[in-house]
Design a protein around this motif. Structure first.
Motif, PDB file in Angstrom:
ATOM      1  N   GLU A   1      -6.294   2.963  10.771  1.00  0.00           N
ATOM      2  CA  GLU A   1      -7.578   2.386  10.371  1.00  0.00           C
ATOM      3  C   GLU A   1      -7.408   1.433   9.192  1.00  0.00           C
ATOM      4  O   GLU A   1      -7.972   0.336   9.180  1.00  0.00           O
ATOM      5  CB  GLU A   1      -8.569   3.493  10.012  1.00  0.00           C
ATOM      6  CG  GLU A   1      -9.938   2.970   9.643  1.00  0.00           C
ATOM      7  CD  GLU A   1     -10.929   4.082   9.322  1.00  0.00           C
ATOM      8  OE1 GLU A   1     -11.774   3.842   8.438  1.00  0.00           O
ATOM      9  OE2 GLU A   1     -10.830   5.167   9.920  1.00  0.00           O
ATOM     10  N   TYR A   2      -6.614   1.833   8.211  1.00  0.00           N
ATOM     11  CA  TYR A   2      -6.412   1.004   7.022  1.00  0.00           C
ATOM     12  C   TYR A   2      -5.854  -0.366   7.394  1.00  0.00           C
ATOM     13  O   TYR A   2      -6.272  -1.385   6.868  1.00  0.00           O
ATOM     14  CB  TYR A   2      -5.459   1.709   6.052  1.00  0.00           C
ATOM     15  CG  TYR A   2      -5.185   0.898   4.802  1.00  0.00           C
ATOM     16  CD1 TYR A   2      -6.059   0.953   3.725  1.00  0.00           C
ATOM     17  CD2 TYR A   2      -4.083   0.050   4.735  1.00  0.00           C
ATOM     18  CE1 TYR A   2      -5.835   0.177   2.602  1.00  0.00           C
ATOM     19  CE2 TYR A   2      -3.855  -0.734   3.598  1.00  0.00           C
ATOM     20  CZ  TYR A   2      -4.729  -0.661   2.541  1.00  0.00           C
ATOM     21  OH  TYR A   2      -4.520  -1.422   1.425  1.00  0.00           O
ATOM     22  N   HIS A   3      -4.885  -0.381   8.308  1.00  0.00           N
ATOM     23  CA  HIS A   3      -4.242  -1.636   8.707  1.00  0.00           C
ATOM     24  C   HIS A   3      -4.926  -2.316   9.903  1.00  0.00           C
ATOM     25  O   HIS A   3      -4.485  -3.379  10.343  1.00  0.00           O
ATOM     26  CB  HIS A   3      -2.760  -1.402   9.032  1.00  0.00           C
ATOM     27  CG  HIS A   3      -1.920  -1.281   7.802  1.00  0.00           C
ATOM     28  ND1 HIS A   3      -1.781  -2.293   6.871  1.00  0.00           N
ATOM     29  CD2 HIS A   3      -1.159  -0.268   7.336  1.00  0.00           C
ATOM     30  CE1 HIS A   3      -0.970  -1.907   5.906  1.00  0.00           C
ATOM     31  NE2 HIS A   3      -0.584  -0.682   6.158  1.00  0.00           N
TER      32      HIS A   3
ATOM     33  N   PRO B   1       0.832  -1.204   0.000  1.00  0.00           N
ATOM     34  CA  PRO B   1       0.000   0.000   0.000  1.00  0.00           C
ATOM     35  C   PRO B   1       0.870   1.259   0.000  1.00  0.00           C
ATOM     36  O   PRO B   1       1.851   1.340   0.744  1.00  0.00           O
ATOM     37  CB  PRO B   1      -0.800  -0.113   1.293  1.00  0.00           C
ATOM     38  CG  PRO B   1      -0.783  -1.570   1.637  1.00  0.00           C
ATOM     39  CD  PRO B   1       0.526  -2.087   1.130  1.00  0.00           C
TER      40      PRO B   1
ATOM     41  N   ILE C   1      -3.246   4.185  -1.958  1.00  0.00           N
ATOM     42  CA  ILE C   1      -4.391   4.203  -1.042  1.00  0.00           C
ATOM     43  C   ILE C   1      -4.660   5.592  -0.489  1.00  0.00           C
ATOM     44  O   ILE C   1      -5.695   5.829   0.124  1.00  0.00           O
ATOM     45  CB  ILE C   1      -4.209   3.219   0.119  1.00  0.00           C
ATOM     46  CG1 ILE C   1      -3.002   3.595   0.975  1.00  0.00           C
ATOM     47  CG2 ILE C   1      -4.115   1.789  -0.405  1.00  0.00           C
ATOM     48  CD1 ILE C   1      -2.982   2.936   2.344  1.00  0.00           C
TER      49      ILE C   1
END
Length: 165
Positions: free
Chosen positions: A161-163, A110, A132
């Motif tokens: 949050e993404y991970h 990402p 991303i």
């Protein structure tokens, strides 16, 4: 072998990648994460200074040289190829919560790209290439979250949050 989540900061030359890493990392640390960073340099580098003992050890022919103190350890080691992020992560960063890289634009992890209007350049990555998020000072027609150049805190929240950290 497993490794922590990875996020790559990418951008054209002089876009501010290092500055962005400097803004992002403290916010990740403030949220209790152990952060490892990797700077990719395709041109090679010299970490140690001529005349210092560790430099002398390495230049005497040692394949690896480590300098250790009560607060830090540093290593210079010969390698036979340009290591991927995964190789570096598995070998050195298993105890971290997240790895932030600077560079590695050709790898599939990402990516958050930094883009500056004044450089008048196109983006390096697209969402299909792992983009991303975008840190920029101008609106860009790409369908990913956008952040301002000084939005380190919001960017850290996004990465967490993404991970799912």
């Amino acid at each position: 072998m497993s490794h922590p989540p990875i996020i790559s900061i990418v951008g054209k030359s002089n876009a501010g990648k290092t500055t962005l890493v400097e803004k992002l990392v403290p916010w990740l640390v403030k949220r209790g994460l152990k952060v490892g960073t990797v700077k990719h340099d395709v041109h090679g580098f010299e970490m140690d200074r001529a005349g210092k003992d560790s430099y002398r050890h390495k230049h005497a022919g040692a394949t690896a040289s480590i300098i250790s103190s009560p607060n830090q350890i540093g290593m210079v080691m010969d390698v036979d190829h340009d290591h991927t992020i995964q190789e570096v992560a598995e070998r050195f960063y298993g105890h971290m919560d997240i790895i932030v890289t600077e560079g590695y634009k050709r790898e599939s992890w990402p990516k958050i790209e930094i883009h500056r209007k004044e450089l008048q350049r196109s983006l390096l990555a697209t969402p299909d290439q792992g983009l991303i998020g975008l840190v920029t000072d101008e609106p860009m027609p790409v369908d990913v979250p956008h952040f301002g150049l000084d939005d380190g805190e919001a960017l850290a929240d996004f990465v967490i949050e993404y991970h799912g950290l």
